[in-house]
Design a protein around this motif. Sequence first.
Motif, short mmCIF file in Angstrom:
data_model
loop_
_atom_site.label_atom_id
_atom_site.label_comp_id
_atom_site.label_asym_id
_atom_site.label_seq_id
_atom_site.Cartn_x
_atom_site.Cartn_y
_atom_site.Cartn_z
N PHE A 1 48.07 -39.98 -2.45
CA PHE A 1 48.24 -39.15 -1.27
C PHE A 1 47.18 -39.44 -0.21
CE2 PHE A 1 50.11 -36.87 -4.80
CZ PHE A 1 51.33 -36.46 -4.28
N VAL A 2 46.18 -40.24 -0.53
CA VAL A 2 45.11 -40.52 0.41
C VAL A 2 45.54 -41.64 1.33
CG1 VAL A 2 42.69 -41.16 0.65
CG2 VAL A 2 43.42 -39.78 -1.30
N ALA A 3 45.35 -41.45 2.62
CA ALA A 3 45.72 -42.48 3.59
C ALA A 3 44.78 -43.66 3.48
CB ALA A 3 45.66 -41.91 5.01
N ALA A 4 45.32 -44.85 3.71
CA ALA A 4 44.51 -46.07 3.64
C ALA A 4 43.50 -46.08 4.79
CB ALA A 4 45.41 -47.29 3.71
N GLU A 5 42.31 -46.57 4.50
CA GLU A 5 41.25 -46.61 5.50
C GLU A 5 41.50 -47.74 6.49
OE1 GLU A 5 36.37 -46.86 5.72
OE2 GLU A 5 37.45 -47.16 3.84
N THR A 6 41.46 -47.43 7.78
CA THR A 6 41.67 -48.43 8.82
C THR A 6 40.36 -49.13 9.12
OG1 THR A 6 43.43 -47.07 9.79
CG2 THR A 6 42.49 -48.81 11.16
N THR A 7 40.34 -50.43 8.99
CA THR A 7 39.14 -51.20 9.27
C THR A 7 39.12 -51.57 10.76
OG1 THR A 7 40.24 -53.29 8.75
CG2 THR A 7 39.17 -52.11 6.93
#
Length: 538
Positions: A156-162
């Motif tokens: 459920f955690v959104a992927a981290e945007t680099t």
Amino acid sequence: MALTQRLEFRQSQSLVMTPQLMQAIKLLQLSNLDLTTFVEEELERNPLLERASDEAPGEAPAEAGQFGDGDEAGGHSDEPGGGAGEAFEPGQEEWMSKDLGTRAEIEQTLDTGLDNVFSEEPAEAAARNAQDAAPTTYTEWGGGASGEEDYNLEAFVAAETTLSDHLAEQLSVAFTAPAQRMIGQYLIDLVDEAGYLPPDLGQAAERLGASQQDVEGVLAVLQKFDPPGVCARNLSECLAIQLRELDRYDPAMQALVEHLDLLAKRDIAALRKLCGVDDEDIADMIGEIRRLNPKPGMKFGSARLQTMVPDVYVRPGPDGGWHVELNSDTLPRVLVNQTYYSELSKKIGKDGDKSYFTDALQNATWLVRALDQRARTILKVATEIVRQQDGFFTHGVAHLRPLNLKAVADAIQMHESTVSRVTANKYMATNRGTFELKYFFTASIASADGGEAHSAEAVRHHIKQLIDSEAPSAILSDDTIVERLRASGIDIARRTVAKYREAMRIPSSVQRRRDKQSALGNVLSTALADRSRNTEPA
């Protein structure tokens, strides 16, 4: 001189580095994360190794609806299969098998019609109730996983945007030509985590086979991307991009940005002369510079920080001493499956298979012993460190004693190389914080009065205390610090003070005087402005 042949017997001792010994030495210097990875690989490679379970052998977890003997369980049945979950109330079977009669007889018994009692068919009522009921399992909410298995919350955690991904999304919108997109993606790949490009982009044009003008044109567009200031080649260009975004890049501000070295030296008079402004304007301009972001790319956390897990805990004991214990969560637990090996040894007929499982048994046994020896060695070294540095745990850094590997090795009767491997990549959680084991090994500095030597870490702490407590009107030079330390009984050279000061990132006395006087001037000017504002007539 005659040459003859003869046989001689000699007895000597030598150290043979067997694979098992090399493995034990390797395990000593591994951190807890590396050790876990190594053990996981061994578990996959060796069929005779298995994880040690926390549950007792033969103990099965209790299931729902299972009861033991006693009245709370509602009794038990002596018949086969007649458990508590299958028991009926007295007379239940007779009631269910009894003929209730015709519809008229039932209505006469109930004194009402069956439509008033059973308004819907059972199947229809059950379907409607199930439709109206709230979802009770994860799958009914649309999770897609089995309701009997625990689902992963990380899904459920959104992927981290680099930063690279953020710039690439803007690149696809800013350019349509493939050549420009290729140049832009190449430049984005060169951006570091702070958001800066290398100062020289000449090699980029050569590698891409493009002209320098094309690269500069794409770079000009990239520098307008979000966050403001990204894709700059130096700090001045980064600040200039942000000031243009705020529409504050006038000639005076341009002169200030081009002479940031004078701003770092607090040479306000030279800056005021170059910018052609008065004191109030230069103060406002410096305030605007401070509000900018010198590292715009840091808001996109590209590097994931790993939590440091201590290997040893040190707690105060009831007798006034210190209790040292290993962190059992970092110790992998593996066992050798002797039963599996015994069953296989009876059925295997080929010599190659027998030798394979014999080697697997030997390697598994050695790994279990090596892990146990590693834990014992870490505990022994940590206990000796706590005993030697008792003053640090009781009173603080100022009481840290000089300590080397030889002193610990001689006390626990081990070699210095073993102590060095044990203290590498190991951490100790104490009442004063978490420290690496190597932190407690510091060089000794002679005492000025011939007394006990001082620890280098304690001397660094003393230097920092002197500098933190200095007044803005009386900044301590390195020579003055040397005199203060010698008065405290610490014999130290001036170059050593300078080395310790630079290691702690403390500026020189000249720079500290400028910084503190500038800070004091800002405080006084703010106080005078507030005072004049309060004294104005209403």
